[in-house]
Scaffold this active site. Sequence first.
Site, PDB file in Angstrom:
ATOM      1  N   TYR C 128     -27.026  16.151  18.793  1.00 54.83           N
ATOM      2  CA  TYR C 128     -26.318  16.035  17.518  1.00 54.83           C
ATOM      3  C   TYR C 128     -25.216  15.001  17.633  1.00 54.83           C
ATOM      4  O   TYR C 128     -24.656  14.804  18.706  1.00 54.83           O
ATOM      5  CB  TYR C 128     -25.733  17.391  17.136  1.00 54.83           C
ATOM      6  CG  TYR C 128     -26.804  18.398  16.810  1.00 54.83           C
ATOM      7  CD1 TYR C 128     -27.204  18.602  15.498  1.00 54.83           C
ATOM      8  CD2 TYR C 128     -27.450  19.104  17.821  1.00 54.83           C
ATOM      9  CE1 TYR C 128     -28.215  19.505  15.192  1.00 54.83           C
ATOM     10  CE2 TYR C 128     -28.460  20.005  17.531  1.00 54.83           C
ATOM     11  CZ  TYR C 128     -28.843  20.197  16.216  1.00 54.83           C
ATOM     12  OH  TYR C 128     -29.850  21.073  15.929  1.00 54.83           O
ATOM     13  N   HIS C 138     -28.848  17.723  10.728  1.00 58.51           N
ATOM     14  CA  HIS C 138     -29.979  17.565  11.635  1.00 58.51           C
ATOM     15  C   HIS C 138     -29.542  16.815  12.890  1.00 58.51           C
ATOM     16  O   HIS C 138     -28.588  16.039  12.855  1.00 58.51           O
ATOM     17  CB  HIS C 138     -31.102  16.790  10.946  1.00 58.51           C
ATOM     18  CG  HIS C 138     -31.798  17.594   9.907  1.00 58.51           C
ATOM     19  ND1 HIS C 138     -32.479  18.757  10.202  1.00 58.51           N
ATOM     20  CD2 HIS C 138     -31.916  17.426   8.558  1.00 58.51           C
ATOM     21  CE1 HIS C 138     -32.987  19.260   9.098  1.00 58.51           C
ATOM     22  NE2 HIS C 138     -32.660  18.475   8.078  1.00 58.51           N
ATOM     23  N   LYS C 169     -35.984  11.170  13.870  1.00 58.60           N
ATOM     24  CA  LYS C 169     -34.875  11.099  14.803  1.00 58.60           C
ATOM     25  C   LYS C 169     -34.980   9.801  15.601  1.00 58.60           C
ATOM     26  O   LYS C 169     -36.025   9.167  15.624  1.00 58.60           O
ATOM     27  CB  LYS C 169     -34.898  12.299  15.755  1.00 58.60           C
ATOM     28  CG  LYS C 169     -34.862  13.610  14.990  1.00 58.60           C
ATOM     29  CD  LYS C 169     -34.539  14.796  15.828  1.00 58.60           C
ATOM     30  CE  LYS C 169     -34.704  16.071  15.000  1.00 58.60           C
ATOM     31  NZ  LYS C 169     -34.101  15.996  13.658  1.00 58.60           N
TER      32      LYS C 169
END
Lengths: 192, 192, 192, 192
Positions: C128, C138, C169
Amino acid sequence: MPKKKKKEKTKKEEAKPKTAVKAIFARERIITESTDAARELYNQSRYGTLLEEGKVQLSLLEALYLIEKGKLKVLDGRNKPISFERFLKKTKKVEPNFWIRYCVFKDIRNRGYIIKTALKFGADFRVYERGIKPGEAHAKWIVYPVHEGETLTWYEFAAKNRVAHSTKKRLLIGIVDDEGDVTYYEIRWVRP
Amino acid sequence: MPKKKKKEKTKKEEAKPKTAVKAIFARERIITESTDAARELYNQSRYGTLLEEGKVQLSLLEALYLIEKGKLKVLDGRNKPISFERFLKKTKKVEPNFWIRYCVFKDIRNRGYIIKTALKFGADFRVYERGIKPGEAHAKWIVYPVHEGETLTWYEFAAKNRVAHSTKKRLLIGIVDDEGDVTYYEIRWVRP
Amino acid sequence: MPKKKKKEKTKKEEAKPKTAVKAIFARERIITESTDAARELYNQSRYGTLLEEGKVQLSLLEALYLIEKGKLKVLDGRNKPISFERFLKKTKKVEPNFWIRYCVFKDIRNRGYIIKTALKFGADFRVYERGIKPGEAHAKWIVYPVHEGETLTWYEFAAKNRVAHSTKKRLLIGIVDDEGDVTYYEIRWVRP
Amino acid sequence: MPKKKKKEKTKKEEAKPKTAVKAIFARERIITESTDAARELYNQSRYGTLLEEGKVQLSLLEALYLIEKGKLKVLDGRNKPISFERFLKKTKKVEPNFWIRYCVFKDIRNRGYIIKTALKFGADFRVYERGIKPGEAHAKWIVYPVHEGETLTWYEFAAKNRVAHSTKKRLLIGIVDDEGDVTYYEIRWVRP
């Protein structure tokens, strides 16, 4: 995968004992001569890609497979055909995992499926349903060849599943044993 | 890399169906005749380097690319044009992994970028931003072409990053798959 | 990843030299006692998951990290604290790649990021952004720890990128060297 | 596995907040008192096996699950209820990888399936289709719980498939991650 009619297509392919197509070796690629026989390799069974000049460009896997089938003669600098063994040696310099990948490639081709690279998708191979050619429909499976002696982490396992899921294909693992035989497992992520 | 206007530039380049420039083969280099058409190859799209006598010296990659585009005719000792395959055969003797390098060279050129050798920097290629010619600004990327079947150590991976970092360029890996398509990854060293 | 304010957060965490939380060893899991100090591990820095009874369940990675920081005492069957080395030995029986993964886990935690498993996504870890706790937003990165001596295939490389892309990501590779230091590379698929 | 009506069944099970059944600890087994409430555990949801004396014999997994749900009180030698942790500690001595097995057991039970040991078949668990009780039909799946950090050989992988195939059940791998969540993969041996 449906099991019926497995051998038909393959037989039809095999049924052309004409003289082998000639080709030259360009390290990672094989370029055939520009003949109808060469183009048939592409048109009928989707070996290689068609070049603009009417030649066919084959991958090392495809070339070795066609050499083994007696359908291709790859010529060296002195115009002499390169034998299966010599060809294999050359490929190993370029691709360390060539043999494992070749076992799966050959096995899937022998079963009558068209198999192509899936690098773009994040896998070794993509495989089309029997009777389907690339371009006619999407590939149904992605295939990862592994050697029986390797070890697996669950992260790698999950990654392969994620790749299959995100490309909307089914996941096949092809485990190659020391005799070159391949055992296949189809895997899917489920939420019970 | 920005995606807009990708094809326009390329088309403009292609839009000159004049007669092909003639050139001779000098083992690792191709020397064109001294004509305006030859010099235009350099002036407009930065193919090769300009020689003092008004000729243009092309690399094997550039020459093969221009042969494929029909813009160049390389003549042999008997003044006959060398075909694409004959040319390819000759290059193989000089550069073993010519084919993979050529796939990336061609792909980047087709996308409208100028791509030149980066041997000095420790890489295969350097690439300029679209619309930029060598000399006007520094190259933005260094590019390493690899073949999908190769393997890599993390030492080699780290070395490529070090080269990019120390030359203040971005690192691109271009993976050439068995269908000749290239997938690009941009990599940068980060210190979180 | 932004570089500023790197140490602040970490210092704040470190600033609690209270007595260590006590916990028991359940092979793949560590269960803490049900105290405010234990719950603070979760509430403030998101170590472990909160159990219904007010205990915190830690992973082996988290537990070893907290043992190393002096914040956790894992007790054996005779109520004696398990030392760092003994704990490490135990984990290795369960997880062969534990050490490589621990190096990356520790390094990312030391830099002030919250790092959790990403098995569900097909990767080792998710990370994170600094200051963000799981649940608030997210994860920004997925991270694959590798050892410097390993070899990479381009299929694996492409697969990792596909996983990152499909989970929206960024992809980080953390290469752990023989001194336990980690070098990070951020990779993204580009279409020039 | 069908996804609809997942939670309903579970709720119905949970909907009995009566006083907990009492039981004693017999090392690897838990023996309940002989009451209607105890027998209901077996009759309604197939926890344990029915003993001749009207008592129910529970496995450690079942007992811990029922303790966590507040439906069971396991008493020690002094007639005091054994807490969740004390119980967990005891099980560890008997079954080293109890925790991972428990995560999968609990997750499958929470999803409304009946899950029982499959030692006879060569697996950890067998699972019945939703709504089906052991005895009414064969189990549909065998389930192997694994921890995310473990590694696997392809021999072990093939063995699990062989077990599933020879017992005519589907193979599920349940990977327990560091947050206690379980990701399931269904695997089947295919002959393309």
